[in-house]
Design a protein around this motif. Structure first.
Motif, PDB file in Angstrom:
ATOM      1  N   ARG A 121      -9.148 -22.431   0.134  1.00 56.51           N
ATOM      2  CA  ARG A 121     -10.572 -22.236  -0.195  1.00 56.51           C
ATOM      3  C   ARG A 121     -11.114 -21.039   0.582  1.00 56.51           C
ATOM      4  O   ARG A 121     -11.789 -20.180   0.051  1.00 56.51           O
ATOM      5  N   ASN A 161     -16.844 -20.380  -5.522  1.00 58.20           N
ATOM      6  CA  ASN A 161     -15.648 -21.192  -5.229  1.00 58.20           C
ATOM      7  C   ASN A 161     -15.903 -22.368  -4.290  1.00 58.20           C
ATOM      8  O   ASN A 161     -14.958 -23.039  -3.891  1.00 58.20           O
ATOM      9  N   LYS A 162     -17.171 -22.601  -3.920  1.00 61.45           N
ATOM     10  CA  LYS A 162     -17.398 -23.602  -2.866  1.00 61.45           C
ATOM     11  C   LYS A 162     -16.950 -25.011  -3.294  1.00 61.45           C
ATOM     12  O   LYS A 162     -16.657 -25.843  -2.451  1.00 61.45           O
ATOM     13  N   LYS A 163     -16.858 -25.265  -4.609  1.00 63.68           N
ATOM     14  CA  LYS A 163     -16.434 -26.615  -5.034  1.00 63.68           C
ATOM     15  C   LYS A 163     -14.931 -26.696  -5.278  1.00 63.68           C
ATOM     16  O   LYS A 163     -14.424 -27.713  -5.757  1.00 63.68           O
ATOM     17  N   CYS A 174     -11.289 -27.553  -4.872  1.00 66.93           N
ATOM     18  CA  CYS A 174     -10.627 -28.577  -4.049  1.00 66.93           C
ATOM     19  C   CYS A 174      -9.413 -29.141  -4.773  1.00 66.93           C
ATOM     20  O   CYS A 174      -9.182 -28.848  -5.947  1.00 66.93           O
ATOM     21  N   VAL A 203     -10.334 -34.849  -3.181  1.00 64.03           N
ATOM     22  CA  VAL A 203     -11.296 -35.681  -3.934  1.00 64.03           C
ATOM     23  C   VAL A 203     -11.115 -37.140  -3.536  1.00 64.03           C
ATOM     24  O   VAL A 203     -12.081 -37.864  -3.271  1.00 64.03           O
ATOM     25  N   GLN A 241     -14.863 -38.950  -3.728  1.00 69.65           N
ATOM     26  CA  GLN A 241     -15.736 -38.401  -4.771  1.00 69.65           C
ATOM     27  C   GLN A 241     -15.311 -38.987  -6.121  1.00 69.65           C
ATOM     28  O   GLN A 241     -14.199 -39.531  -6.238  1.00 69.65           O
ATOM     29  N   ASP A 283     -15.893 -36.933 -12.482  1.00 75.30           N
ATOM     30  CA  ASP A 283     -16.775 -35.753 -12.384  1.00 75.30           C
ATOM     31  C   ASP A 283     -15.951 -34.499 -12.105  1.00 75.30           C
ATOM     32  O   ASP A 283     -16.191 -33.430 -12.672  1.00 75.30           O
ATOM     33  N   MET A 284     -14.975 -34.643 -11.194  1.00 77.04           N
ATOM     34  CA  MET A 284     -14.177 -33.463 -10.834  1.00 77.04           C
ATOM     35  C   MET A 284     -13.309 -33.021 -12.013  1.00 77.04           C
ATOM     36  O   MET A 284     -13.164 -31.830 -12.281  1.00 77.04           O
ATOM     37  N   LEU A 288     -15.396 -31.022 -14.229  1.00 79.66           N
ATOM     38  CA  LEU A 288     -15.647 -29.682 -13.678  1.00 79.66           C
ATOM     39  C   LEU A 288     -14.399 -28.796 -13.834  1.00 79.66           C
ATOM     40  O   LEU A 288     -14.495 -27.635 -14.234  1.00 79.66           O
ATOM     41  N   TRP A 289     -13.202 -29.370 -13.531  1.00 79.45           N
ATOM     42  CA  TRP A 289     -11.972 -28.589 -13.629  1.00 79.45           C
ATOM     43  C   TRP A 289     -11.677 -28.171 -15.074  1.00 79.45           C
ATOM     44  O   TRP A 289     -11.099 -27.117 -15.310  1.00 79.45           O
ATOM     45  N   LEU A 304     -11.184 -23.826 -10.112  1.00 80.00           N
ATOM     46  CA  LEU A 304     -11.673 -24.610  -8.976  1.00 80.00           C
ATOM     47  C   LEU A 304     -10.695 -25.714  -8.559  1.00 80.00           C
ATOM     48  O   LEU A 304     -10.920 -26.417  -7.579  1.00 80.00           O
TER      49      LEU A 304
END
Ligand SMILES: Cc1cc2nc3c(=O)[nH]c(=O)nc-3n(C[C@H](O)[C@H](O)[C@H](O)COP(=O)(O)OP(=O)(O)OC[C@H]3O[C@@H](n4cnc5c(N)ncnc54)[C@H](O)[C@@H]3O)c2cc1C
Length: 298
Positions: A82, A207-209, A211, A216, A221, A225-226, A229-230, A236
């Motif tokens: 990261r 790029n802060k999210k 991971c 996760v 988390q 949701d992830m 997002l991916w 990310l």
């Protein structure tokens, strides 16, 4: 991987911060208590990242360039991927598996070279010269041997790079040497090389999210949701590879693949007995020099 892209890999290691050693840093048996030391980006590897990003800057107007980080270690090593993305790297892979435990430099470089091979065509592999914990400076050259590519060690400055050649200034004990070569090549970067550029505000926001799946799960988390997002922003997702993913000869991994046997570990504490006061006279200085030479200290 896109074969038309110029592919740069940076081997980066997360290491215990040996410059901030507190009283819990050493276990009773003299081994490092990794849990008591903050984990940092190995300093030489940050310099290797800078050289990789400088190549990207120089080449990006003539062709697409990708900088990929590979780190072998526990899942928390995703932190340095990261961090690299905040500074300009494109993506990264954490190579992590209990079957790597007990690896010496031979087994470490074998696993890293297998991971690099999995990426396909590579133009430049950068590594640091040395990691501040293991301190052997063996891994970079061993990876080059296993990939059967030329190597430039002790790189201090990137003098020139084009689509078919690179010119590097090397730091030697008594001077410098300038080396030109084509690709592929592995370059180990010396601690005297340029410092890494700081985080870029826009890249930090983008790029802060970023991971990995392990992160996760660790942070509890929502995986749903992830995943969503991916699906929208695949960059990310910090990928994790286990031993099976890098198609290794399992005999060459971890303790089985490590011929180094540590006989004993000693905790050396210097005491005042090892200090010696001498007068500033020629004869006493000569005497001290003789003692140091005969004790093989110098
Ligand atoms: C018998 C034995 C058992 C060991 N068991 C363990 C163990 O269980 N757990 C453990 O953590 N260590 C273990 N070690 C230490 C381990 O071998 C070294 O840390 C590792 O091989 C890297 O060597 P180095 O730190 O000297 O790297 P150097 O050769 O000094 O590193 C040079 C460069 O190679 C690259 N590099 C090195 N290691 C990595 C990495 N992991 N990922 C990405 N890039 C890398 C970096 O760019 C680095 O700057 C063991 C060592 C021995 C001898």
């Amino acid at each position: 991987m896109n074969n038309k892209e110029f592919q740069i890999v940076v081997l980066a290691k997360q290491v215990p911060d040996t410059h901030n050693v507190g009283k819990d840093a050493m276990k009773e048996d003299g081994t490092i208590n990794r849990a008591a030391l903050p984990a940092i980006f190995n300093p030489d590897d940050l310099k290797a990242l800078e050289m990789a990003l400088a190549c990207k800057d120089a080449l990006k107007d003539i062709m697409p360039v990708k900088v990929t980080i590979i780190t072998m270690g526990p899942s928390r090593a995703a932190e340095i991927i990261r961090e690299s993305m905040f500074r300009g790297a494109d993506n990264g892979f954490v190579v992590s598996d209990r079957r790597f435990a007990g690896s010496d430099t031979l087994a470490t470089s074998y696993a890293l070279s297998a991971a690099v091979k999995k990426l396909g065509k590579i133009d430049i592999v950068f590594s640091g010269r040395q990691a501040i914990d293991g301190d052997t400076a063996q891994v970079g050259p061993q990876v080059a041997e296993k990939l059967e590519i030329p190597q430039i060690t002790y790189a201090e400055d990137l003098l020139y790079v084009a689509e078919d050649e690179i010119v590097i200034k090397r730091r030697l004990e008594r001077g410098v040497e300038t080396v030109k070569t084509g690709f592929p090549v592995l370059v180990t970067v010396h601690g005297n090389a340029n410092d890494c550029r700081p985080r870029h505000a826009k890249l930090l926001m983008t790029n802060k999210k970023a991971c990995s799946v392990s992160e996760v799960l660790e942070r509890q988390q929502s995986m749903e949701d992830m995943e969503a997002l991916w699906a929208k922003k695949p960059f990310l997702k910090i990928e994790e590879w286990n031993a099976d993913d890098i198609n290794p000869d399992f005999e060459r991994l971890g303790l089985t693949g490590s011929p180094t046997k540590v006989k004993s570990i000693e905790n050396v504490v210097l005491t005042s007995k090892e200090n010696k006061k001498i007068n500033n006279s020629e004869s006493e200085i000569n005497e001290l020099m003789k003692e140091l030479v005969s004790a093989h200290i110098i």
